[in-house]
Structures are given as C-alpha cells and as structure tokens.
Design an enzyme around this catalytic site. Structure first.
Site, PDB file in Angstrom:
ATOM      1  N   HIS A  72       0.843  -1.203   0.000  1.00 32.75           N
ATOM      2  CA  HIS A  72       0.000   0.000   0.000  1.00 32.75           C
ATOM      3  C   HIS A  72       0.874   1.247   0.000  1.00 32.75           C
ATOM      4  O   HIS A  72       1.812   1.347   0.786  1.00 32.75           O
ATOM      5  CB  HIS A  72      -0.911   0.021   1.237  1.00 32.75           C
ATOM      6  CG  HIS A  72      -2.160  -0.779   1.065  1.00 32.75           C
ATOM      7  ND1 HIS A  72      -3.317  -0.492   1.747  1.00 32.75           N
ATOM      8  CD2 HIS A  72      -2.438  -1.845   0.274  1.00 32.75           C
ATOM      9  CE1 HIS A  72      -4.266  -1.351   1.389  1.00 32.75           C
ATOM     10  NE2 HIS A  72      -3.757  -2.188   0.500  1.00 32.75           N
ATOM     11  N   TYR A 201      -8.984   5.739   7.968  1.00 37.19           N
ATOM     12  CA  TYR A 201      -9.043   6.066   9.396  1.00 37.19           C
ATOM     13  C   TYR A 201     -10.058   7.197   9.542  1.00 37.19           C
ATOM     14  O   TYR A 201      -9.846   8.276   8.986  1.00 37.19           O
ATOM     15  CB  TYR A 201      -7.694   6.547   9.915  1.00 37.19           C
ATOM     16  CG  TYR A 201      -6.622   5.492  10.002  1.00 37.19           C
ATOM     17  CD1 TYR A 201      -5.924   5.055   8.875  1.00 37.19           C
ATOM     18  CD2 TYR A 201      -6.264   4.928  11.235  1.00 37.19           C
ATOM     19  CE1 TYR A 201      -4.921   4.087   8.970  1.00 37.19           C
ATOM     20  CE2 TYR A 201      -5.265   3.973  11.347  1.00 37.19           C
ATOM     21  CZ  TYR A 201      -4.599   3.552  10.199  1.00 37.19           C
ATOM     22  OH  TYR A 201      -3.610   2.604  10.299  1.00 37.19           O
ATOM     23  N   PRO A 293      -3.306   0.488  18.748  1.00 34.31           N
ATOM     24  CA  PRO A 293      -3.089   0.052  17.357  1.00 34.31           C
ATOM     25  C   PRO A 293      -3.312   1.145  16.314  1.00 34.31           C
ATOM     26  O   PRO A 293      -3.109   0.909  15.134  1.00 34.31           O
ATOM     27  CB  PRO A 293      -4.071  -1.101  17.183  1.00 34.31           C
ATOM     28  CG  PRO A 293      -4.991  -1.052  18.334  1.00 34.31           C
ATOM     29  CD  PRO A 293      -4.364  -0.255  19.399  1.00 34.31           C
ATOM     30  N   LYS A 297       1.727  -0.047  14.921  1.00 32.49           N
ATOM     31  CA  LYS A 297       3.141  -0.179  15.292  1.00 32.49           C
ATOM     32  C   LYS A 297       3.461  -1.422  16.117  1.00 32.49           C
ATOM     33  O   LYS A 297       4.624  -1.805  16.225  1.00 32.49           O
ATOM     34  CB  LYS A 297       3.567   1.051  16.102  1.00 32.49           C
ATOM     35  CG  LYS A 297       3.620   2.327  15.288  1.00 32.49           C
ATOM     36  CD  LYS A 297       4.672   2.249  14.211  1.00 32.49           C
ATOM     37  CE  LYS A 297       4.447   3.300  13.147  1.00 32.49           C
ATOM     38  NZ  LYS A 297       4.956   2.884  11.847  1.00 32.49           N
ATOM     39  N   TYR A 384       4.392   6.657   9.788  1.00 30.32           N
ATOM     40  CA  TYR A 384       3.521   5.506   9.505  1.00 30.32           C
ATOM     41  C   TYR A 384       4.288   4.410   8.756  1.00 30.32           C
ATOM     42  O   TYR A 384       4.150   3.226   9.060  1.00 30.32           O
ATOM     43  CB  TYR A 384       2.314   5.956   8.669  1.00 30.32           C
ATOM     44  CG  TYR A 384       1.199   4.924   8.587  1.00 30.32           C
ATOM     45  CD1 TYR A 384       1.170   3.966   7.576  1.00 30.32           C
ATOM     46  CD2 TYR A 384       0.175   4.901   9.533  1.00 30.32           C
ATOM     47  CE1 TYR A 384       0.162   3.017   7.492  1.00 30.32           C
ATOM     48  CE2 TYR A 384      -0.838   3.949   9.470  1.00 30.32           C
ATOM     49  CZ  TYR A 384      -0.838   3.017   8.451  1.00 30.32           C
ATOM     50  OH  TYR A 384      -1.837   2.063   8.399  1.00 30.32           O
TER      51      TYR A 384
HETATM   52  P1  FAS Z   1       2.213 -11.733  21.671  1.00 29.03           P
HETATM   53  O1  FAS Z   1       1.317 -11.333  22.810  1.00 29.03           O
HETATM   54  O2  FAS Z   1       1.675 -11.765  20.293  1.00 29.03           O
HETATM   55  O3  FAS Z   1       2.801 -13.206  21.948  1.00 29.03           O
HETATM   56  C1  FAS Z   1       3.210 -13.591  23.235  1.00 29.03           C
HETATM   57  C2  FAS Z   1       3.072 -15.099  23.312  1.00 29.03           C
HETATM   58  O4  FAS Z   1       3.574 -15.516  24.586  1.00 29.03           O
HETATM   59  C3  FAS Z   1       1.624 -15.561  23.229  1.00 29.03           C
HETATM   60  O5  FAS Z   1       1.485 -16.551  22.246  1.00 29.03           O
HETATM   61  C4  FAS Z   1       1.327 -16.091  24.637  1.00 29.03           C
HETATM   62  O6  FAS Z   1       0.447 -17.199  24.611  1.00 29.03           O
HETATM   63  C5  FAS Z   1       2.710 -16.493  25.112  1.00 29.03           C
HETATM   64  N1  FAS Z   1       2.835 -16.463  26.571  1.00 29.03           N
HETATM   65  C6  FAS Z   1       2.367 -15.520  27.414  1.00 29.03           C
HETATM   66  N2  FAS Z   1       2.683 -15.853  28.703  1.00 29.03           N
HETATM   67  C7  FAS Z   1       3.363 -17.035  28.635  1.00 29.03           C
HETATM   68  C8  FAS Z   1       3.936 -17.895  29.616  1.00 29.03           C
HETATM   69  N3  FAS Z   1       3.881 -17.582  30.903  1.00 29.03           N
HETATM   70  N4  FAS Z   1       4.539 -19.031  29.204  1.00 29.03           N
HETATM   71  C9  FAS Z   1       4.621 -19.336  27.883  1.00 29.03           C
HETATM   72  N5  FAS Z   1       4.089 -18.568  26.893  1.00 29.03           N
HETATM   73  C10 FAS Z   1       3.461 -17.435  27.284  1.00 29.03           C
HETATM   74  N6  FAS Z   1      -0.758  -4.512  16.594  1.00 29.03           N
HETATM   75  C11 FAS Z   1      -0.917  -3.862  15.418  1.00 29.03           C
HETATM   76  O7  FAS Z   1       0.079  -3.422  14.826  1.00 29.03           O
HETATM   77  N7  FAS Z   1      -2.200  -3.707  14.887  1.00 29.03           N
HETATM   78  C12 FAS Z   1      -3.320  -4.217  15.521  1.00 29.03           C
HETATM   79  O8  FAS Z   1      -4.437  -4.064  15.042  1.00 29.03           O
HETATM   80  C13 FAS Z   1      -3.177  -4.901  16.734  1.00 29.03           C
HETATM   81  N8  FAS Z   1      -4.274  -5.442  17.376  1.00 29.03           N
HETATM   82  C14 FAS Z   1      -4.088  -6.090  18.592  1.00 29.03           C
HETATM   83  C15 FAS Z   1      -5.177  -6.650  19.311  1.00 29.03           C
HETATM   84  C16 FAS Z   1      -4.975  -7.297  20.536  1.00 29.03           C
HETATM   85  C17 FAS Z   1      -6.153  -7.889  21.300  1.00 29.03           C
HETATM   86  C18 FAS Z   1      -3.680  -7.388  21.085  1.00 29.03           C
HETATM   87  C19 FAS Z   1      -3.453  -8.053  22.447  1.00 29.03           C
HETATM   88  C20 FAS Z   1      -2.593  -6.843  20.385  1.00 29.03           C
HETATM   89  C21 FAS Z   1      -2.794  -6.206  19.132  1.00 29.03           C
HETATM   90  N9  FAS Z   1      -1.731  -5.671  18.404  1.00 29.03           N
HETATM   91  C22 FAS Z   1      -1.873  -5.024  17.230  1.00 29.03           C
HETATM   92  C23 FAS Z   1      -0.423  -5.777  18.878  1.00 29.03           C
HETATM   93  C24 FAS Z   1       0.049  -7.159  18.524  1.00 29.03           C
HETATM   94  O9  FAS Z   1       0.040  -7.333  17.143  1.00 29.03           O
HETATM   95  C25 FAS Z   1       1.385  -7.294  19.171  1.00 29.03           C
HETATM   96  O10 FAS Z   1       2.193  -6.151  18.935  1.00 29.03           O
HETATM   97  C26 FAS Z   1       2.109  -8.520  18.748  1.00 29.03           C
HETATM   98  O11 FAS Z   1       1.259  -9.622  18.930  1.00 29.03           O
HETATM   99  C27 FAS Z   1       3.377  -8.590  19.576  1.00 29.03           C
HETATM  100  O12 FAS Z   1       3.902  -9.830  19.418  1.00 29.03           O
HETATM  101  P2  FAS Z   1       4.623 -10.552  20.656  1.00 29.03           P
HETATM  102  O13 FAS Z   1       5.581  -9.594  21.286  1.00 29.03           O
HETATM  103  O14 FAS Z   1       5.122 -11.826  20.105  1.00 29.03           O
HETATM  104  O15 FAS Z   1       3.491 -10.777  21.755  1.00 29.03           O
HETATM  105  C1  PHB Z   2      -5.537  -4.103  10.969  1.00 35.55           C
HETATM  106  O1  PHB Z   2      -5.701  -4.332   9.762  1.00 35.55           O
HETATM  107  O2  PHB Z   2      -5.794  -4.943  11.850  1.00 35.55           O
HETATM  108  C2  PHB Z   2      -5.018  -2.751  11.384  1.00 35.55           C
HETATM  109  C3  PHB Z   2      -4.528  -1.888  10.417  1.00 35.55           C
HETATM  110  C4  PHB Z   2      -4.046  -0.641  10.804  1.00 35.55           C
HETATM  111  C5  PHB Z   2      -4.076  -0.283  12.140  1.00 35.55           C
HETATM  112  C6  PHB Z   2      -4.568  -1.163  13.111  1.00 35.55           C
HETATM  113  C7  PHB Z   2      -5.042  -2.408  12.727  1.00 35.55           C
HETATM  114  O3  PHB Z   2      -3.615   0.946  12.519  1.00 35.55           O
END
Ligand code: FAS
Ligand code: PHB
Length: 391
Positions: A72, A201, A293, A297, A384
C-alpha cells in the site's frame, strides 16, 4: 535439557527471533503456553513496515507475504465527512507498507520452524525463569504433568504484556510508563471485499472507525467503543449499521456486509517498561511495550526489537558483549518514537468522552492542520511507514 537461548512465547517476537538465531547457528527452544491453533486464532495486526518486511525476508519466511500481501502506497483520513489521502510513497521517497495479517505471518513462521525441526514446546505450563542475574539462567515448565528444566545462556522474554518474564523482574529494577485510554476497539473480520482500496481512518463525532483488510476478499473493521461495551452486545447488523454511520456516503454505499468470522474488543493502552535487559533476561515485543493500534506499530516494534536482540546475541557468541550491553537503549530510542506517534494518532482520531472542550478543539485544529499541510502530512507519512533504522 540445555540450549543457548530459551525463548518464552511463540508470538511474532519469539518466532522471528527463533528464525534469526537458527540462521546464525544459535540453538534456541521456544516455550509457548498455548496450542498453535490458539495462537493463530488471535486476530491482531495487519500492517507491516518495510523494515519488518525485510526482516521476514532475512528470516527466510517472506515468500507467501510477497505473493499474497498487499503493498500500500497511501492511507486516507476521513475528517468532517471528507477523505484526505496521505500519499505515503510520494511523501517518503517511495516507501510503503505491506498489508499482511499477523495470523498469516505467524503461520509462515510456525511452518518454517517446524520444517527446520526446531524445538517449540506448545502447551508449556507454569513457566518460571530463574537465576537470570547469573551466567547460568534456567527455565522451568510443566508439560503433560511432567516438570522440566532448561539450562541456557540467555532467556528471551517474548511472552507478551501478560507474560511471566517482566513479572519476574524485581519491582525495584524496572520502571513502567503507562497511559490507559478510556475506550476500546471493537474489531470485526469478514469474508467481504474491502470498502476501499486503501485503509480509511475515520474521525467522527460518534467515534473512531477504521476500514482495513487482509486481502481483496477479506476485510477487517474497527469501531471505537466505550470500555463498558461487551462483544455479545454487538450483533453483526448493529456493527454494520454503526460503521455506515461513521463513513462518508460514498464509502457507506460501497460497504459490503456479511457474517463476522471473528469479533472482539481490545483495550487501548500505551505502555513501556524500562530497561529491557536484566542480566541474561531480555524483554522483546509486547512483553516490554504496548501501543494503541492506531499507528499500526505493535507488531512492527516487536520485529525490530528481535532484529536488534538477534544481532546482539550473535555478536556475543562471536566474542563481543557490546550488542547486549546496548540492546535496551537502542530499542527504547525506536520504541519511544513509535509510542509517541501511536499516542498522537490516537489523540487526533478518537473522541475522548471527558476531554476538556478547549483541548478537544485544539486536537481538531491539529488534525485539520495535518491533513491540509505538506509538513503535517509528511510527518504522519514518515512515521507511519516506519522511521529509518538506527544502524
Ligand atoms: P504476543 O502477545 O503476540 O505473543 C506472546 C506469546 O507468549 C503468546 O502466544 C502467549 O500465549 C505467550 N505467553 C504468554 N505468557 C506465557 C507464559 N507464561 N509461558 C509461555 N508462553 C506465554 N498490533 C498492530 O500493529 N495492529 C493491531 O491491530 C493490533 N491489534 C491487537 C489486538 C490485541 C487484542 C492485542 C493483544 C494486540 C494487538 N496488536 C496489534 C499488537 C500485537 O500485534 C502485538 O504487537 C504482537 O502480537 C506482539 O507480538 P509478541 O511480542 O510476540 O506478543
Ligand atoms: C488491521 O488491519 O488490523 C489494522 C490496520 C491498521 C491499524 C490497526 C489495525 O492501525
């Protein structure tokens, strides 16, 4: 069991780190609390910065992303009923973002790890970390009722915001910085064509909305909702009706609705833990920081943390401790710039129920300035697409 690096968590941070270390011949074991299916079932990020795309290529898992991902070159801000395009590529000398779901990226990483025969222990329960202030840290966990211990050189805390690693650091050794926002994002995933070619957005008096996508046939939408809302109070029709109210007439007319295949509410917070290194324990990704989000980032910061950590650990095994000594400061310089951008985008695009009326007008004026000024659009665009990497 003995390994060089024990990685806690099989989300993007842990899996990308595992790939980068394996490429360098460094042995690592990943411990994940849940099943692969559970990890893949969490619908999260959708937008990758170029530095994350390059890192996935470096990790040898970029082919499906290039085949199925959507490059994009712009996004749109819908303000006061008018859409303003932010020409990301034109404003940043050609840089762009890749739309490719975190679920797909995680699937690619899991498959690559399994194909290489690298050890991932899923459903590892009661993980605990020990002696990381010594040169011989250890990790304990329970699997199928049996207790296990791993001796290692380093522990990578890639276990997300609610993980065990940051929680195991003495309170006197860590400083938390946090802002919790008074609303959440209700997200819906549907097998319907996106409402527009690029992300929209939207800032409206009814609240923020985001129109995103996963492919030309799968869409991802978000609505700002109050923290009292529950996902069971939002049947699909109610979601679609509210989204239409927050879009301009052209987008609203183009909107194709369909049954949700996932629907959830995510709270929004800004959070940073400093430092990110505690002896032989390193925090990376959501274990160390959270962004709202709005700036897309979260996943990208996780990727750049483990890019820095993998290089530091490779250097260590080549005889230099400079990388691990500078890991935390180097990551935090990038993290805080992304935290600021995500906080700024959240302030500009959301309606805050209890904001001082003067501040709300000032934020409205700032957004008006940003979309109508080359300097404003440029600063948004360069943050961005992702700021240039330090090295
Ligand atoms: P993660 O949380 O993805 O992974 C951590 C892992 O560790 C998980 O699989 C968990 O099960 C495991 N874990 C935890 N405790 C443990 C333990 N005690 N023992 C063993 N394993 C354990 N980012 C965006 O850029 N755009 C978005 O739209 C967006 N939406 C999101 C929505 C939600 C609900 C959440 C929570 C995050 C969102 N994020 C978004 C951010 C997300 O993408 C994170 O930045 C990304 O998952 C980060 O990756 P990790 O650091 O690997 O953490
Ligand atoms: C998504 O596609 O999940 C998304 C894209 C842009 C954002 C947040 C989430 O800023």
């Amino acid at each position: 069991m003995r390994t060089q690096v024990a990685i806690i968590g099989a989300g993007p941070s842990g899996l990308i780190l595992g790939q980068l270390l394996a490429k360098a011949g460094i042995d690592a074991v990943i411990l994940e609390a849940h099943t692969p299916e559970y990890v893949l079932g969490r619908i999260r990020a959708g937008v990758l910065e170029q530095v994350a795309v390059d890192l996935l290529d470096e990790a040898g898992v970029g082919s499906r992303m290039h085949a199925e991902g959507l490059p994009h070159e712009g996004i749109e801000l819908l303000v006061g009923g008018t859409r303003h395009r932010i020409d990301l590529a034109g404003l940043t000398g050609g840089r762009k973002v890749m739309v490719y779901g975190q679920t797909e990226l995680t699937k690619d990483l899991m498959q690559a790890r399994a194909a290489a025969g690298l050890k991932t222990e899923y459903e590892a329960k009661d993980v605990s970390v020990h002696d990381f202030d010594s040169a011989k840290p250890r990790v304990r966990y329970v699997k199928d009722g049996a207790s296990h211990e791993i001796e290692c050189d380093f522990i990578a805390g890639c276990d997300g915001f609610h993980g065990v690693c940051r929680a195991s650091v003495p309170k006197t050794a860590i400083t938390n910085f946090e802002r919790v926002y008074p609303f959440g994002w209700l997200g819906l995933l549907s097998d319907t064509p996106p409402v527009s070619e690029e992300l929209i957005y939207a800032k409206t008096a009814r609240g923020f909305a985001l129109c995103s996508m996963r492919s030309h046939t799968r869409s991802r939408y978000y609505l700002q909702v109050s923290l009292t809302e529950r996902v069971e109070d939002w049947p699909d029709d109610m979601f679609w009706d509210e989204l239409r109210r927050r879009l301009d007439p052209q987008a609203s007319a183009r909107l194709v609705t369909g049954p949700s295949i996932e629907k959830s509410i995510a709270p929004l917070r800004s959070f940073v833990a400093e430092p990110m290194r505690f002896g032989r324990l390193f925090l990376a990704g959501d274990a160390a920081h959270i962004v709202p989000p709005t700036g897309a980032k979260g996943l990208n910061l996780a990727a750049t943390d483990v890019r820095t950590l993998s290089r530091a650990l490779i250097e260590f095994y080549q005889g230099s401790e400079a990388g691990i000594d500078h890991y935390s400061a180097r990551c935090l310089r990038r993290i805080w710039k992304a935290e600021r951008f995500s906080w700024w985008m959240t302030l500009l695009l959301h309606t805050f129920p209890d904001t001082n009326p003067f501040e709300q007008r000032a934020l409205d004026a700032e957004l008006d300035y940003v979309v109508h000024s080359l300097a404003g659009r440029t600063t948004l665009a360069e943050n961005y697409v992702g700021l240039p990497f330090e090295d």
